[in-house]
Write a protein that holds these residues in place. Structure first.
Motif, short mmCIF file in Angstrom:
data_model
loop_
_atom_site.label_atom_id
_atom_site.label_comp_id
_atom_site.label_asym_id
_atom_site.label_seq_id
_atom_site.Cartn_x
_atom_site.Cartn_y
_atom_site.Cartn_z
N PRO A 102 0.88 -1.26 -0.20
CA PRO A 102 0.01 -0.07 0.03
C PRO A 102 0.75 1.36 0.12
N VAL A 103 2.48 1.23 -0.14
CA VAL A 103 3.14 2.29 0.14
C VAL A 103 3.30 2.67 -1.29
N LEU A 104 3.09 3.98 -1.47
CA LEU A 104 3.42 4.76 -2.82
C LEU A 104 4.74 5.61 -2.69
N GLY A 105 5.53 5.42 -3.62
CA GLY A 105 6.27 6.70 -3.60
C GLY A 105 7.44 6.82 -2.49
N TRP A 106 7.71 5.63 -1.89
CA TRP A 106 8.71 5.76 -0.59
C TRP A 106 9.92 6.39 -0.91
N GLY A 107 10.57 6.06 -2.31
CA GLY A 107 11.79 6.66 -2.38
C GLY A 107 12.74 5.59 -2.38
N HIS A 108 14.29 6.02 -2.43
CA HIS A 108 15.30 5.30 -2.42
C HIS A 108 16.03 5.17 -0.87
N ASP A 109 15.55 5.87 -0.03
CA ASP A 109 16.16 5.76 1.22
C ASP A 109 15.40 4.92 2.46
N GLN A 110 16.13 3.92 2.61
CA GLN A 110 15.49 3.00 3.58
C GLN A 110 15.18 3.60 4.91
N ARG A 111 15.84 4.59 5.18
CA ARG A 111 15.65 5.17 6.70
C ARG A 111 14.35 5.85 6.72
N ALA A 112 13.64 6.46 5.66
CA ALA A 112 12.46 7.27 5.78
C ALA A 112 11.98 7.46 4.37
N PRO A 113 10.77 7.80 4.25
CA PRO A 113 10.14 8.07 3.06
C PRO A 113 10.35 9.40 2.38
N GLY A 114 10.45 9.48 1.05
CA GLY A 114 10.64 10.78 0.51
C GLY A 114 9.56 11.82 0.19
N ALA A 115 9.66 12.77 -0.58
CA ALA A 115 8.64 13.64 -0.78
C ALA A 115 7.42 13.01 -1.38
N ASP A 116 7.45 12.15 -2.46
CA ASP A 116 6.40 11.45 -3.00
C ASP A 116 5.58 10.62 -2.14
N PHE A 117 6.15 10.35 -0.91
CA PHE A 117 5.40 9.15 -0.31
C PHE A 117 3.85 9.25 -0.04
N ARG A 118 2.90 8.44 -0.03
CA ARG A 118 1.65 8.45 0.04
C ARG A 118 1.32 7.12 0.11
N ILE A 119 -0.13 6.73 0.78
CA ILE A 119 -0.60 5.49 0.66
C ILE A 119 -1.75 5.37 0.23
N LEU A 120 -1.96 4.11 -0.60
CA LEU A 120 -3.19 3.79 -1.30
C LEU A 120 -4.52 4.19 -0.61
#
Length: 349
Positions: A102-120
């Protein structure tokens, strides 16, 4: 009158499918016929057999969630069959039984999501429907040992619990672990995961029957957080401090969790259903070398690791009840009243 739900056959074309649409804050979800979905070039369309309800859906309807937009089809969890894939997507998914990350746009950093993070399920239309369109990268083969209802109950709660326990909490065999609010899906999956790796798990709840059910699932014991002496009671009964506490409530009880941590302990927060914490003694934090950390959902790596973990140990989410897609209001009402023990699931077939 029951909903007249049309089926969607693999590689067939239909004009409309059913979806439960939310038009605004405090509005009921309404069943509507919506256009049959077509995938973008990197997307897939999944014909859903089951979806699961989360507190997030309830907060969206109440207007207490960030980034509201309407109309929207809520729902973050789903299991079903891939019926269409885009031109650049991996074609092998066609016809496969899948669950959705359900996670969209997490990004490439395992430590925290990026600016495009959102949830379905907001802002993107979610799984309270017969079909959902998602990036093909968010398709994961459904665990073979789980039926569709149990598989649909797994994604959001599962990735949240896994990241809280392992990626953030770093639990180890023999650790004493405290889980708050054991009636919820995240806490229950965390109980199953922590127990299977050899942790000693204790829980809290306001309902004696939920504490008893948690013990039946493997918990060593539990206390009611409504008891004014719950911290002292839990310390006495458990025999010492906790290496890890996982909390989704916050509020007045958060300071008590800090008190219960052993030196070097970790407190992982994934929610604040009871509001911001009060009574937090920072001297305990630095003197005992405690780690206070937050977590939200999980990365694609977390999701893949969670699925492997569930398959390896053949874990199955606790399903409280299953109702039809058109009965989502009854599921939301049960959640709002706090009556559920485990996940509330919608049958979308």
């Amino acid at each position: 009158m029951p909903l007249q739900i049309r089926s969607v056959a693999l590689a067939s074309t239909v004009e409309f499918v059913q979806a439960m649409v939310l038009d605004g804050v405090a509005q009921p979800l309404e069943a509507r016929e919506v256009d049959d979905l077509a995938p973008g070039v990197d997307e897939a369309v999944v014909r859903l057999s089951a979806a699961a309800v989360n507190h997030r859906d309830l907060w969206i309807r109440k207007g207490t969630y960030a980034g509201l937009r309407f109309p929207v089809v809520p729902g973050s969890d789903g299991c079903g069959e891939v019926v269409a894939v885009g031109a650049r997507a991996d074609q092998h998914w066609l016809g496969q039984r899948v669950v959705l990350d359900p996670v969209l746009g997490w990004g490439h950093d395992q430590r925290a999501p990026g600016a495009d993070f959102r949830i379905l399920g907001l802002p993107d239309d979610g799984t309270f429907a017969q079909q959902v369109r998602v990036p093909a990268a968010n398709l994961v083969a459904a665990p073979e040992h789980l039926g569709d209802h149990a598989a649909a109950a797994l994604p959001l709660a599962g990735v949240t619990a896994y990241r809280a326990l392992f990626s953030r909490g770093d639990i180890r065999p023999g650790d004493r672990v405290l889980l708050t609010g054991i009636g919820g899906g995240v806490a229950q999956l965390a109980l199953l995961m922590a127990d299977v790796v050899g942790a000693e798990v204790w829980v809290t709840s306001s309902a004696p029957e939920k504490l008893a059910a948690a013990v039946a699932l493997g918990a060593a014991g539990g206390v009611s957080y409504r008891d004014p002496a719950w911290v002292e009671d839990l310390r006495a009964r458990s025999g010492g401090g906790f290496q890890v506490a996982v909390d989704g409530a916050g509020g007045d009880g958060f300071g008590g969790l800090v008190e219960l941590l052993a030196p070097g302990g970790r407190l992982v927060s994934y929610g604040a259903t009871r509001g911001n914490p009060s009574g937090l003694d920072l001297r305990r934090v630095f003197w005992r070398q405690l780690d206070l950390m937050g977590t939200t959902m999980g990365s694609p790596d977390d999701f893949a690791a969670m699925i492997r973990f569930v398959e390896m140990h053949r874990l199955s989410p606790v399903v409280d009840s299953v109702v039809g897609l058109g009965e989502v209001e009854s599921a939301l009402a049960r959640m709002d009243a706090g009556h559920q023990f485990g996940k509330l699931v919608l049958d979308c077939a």
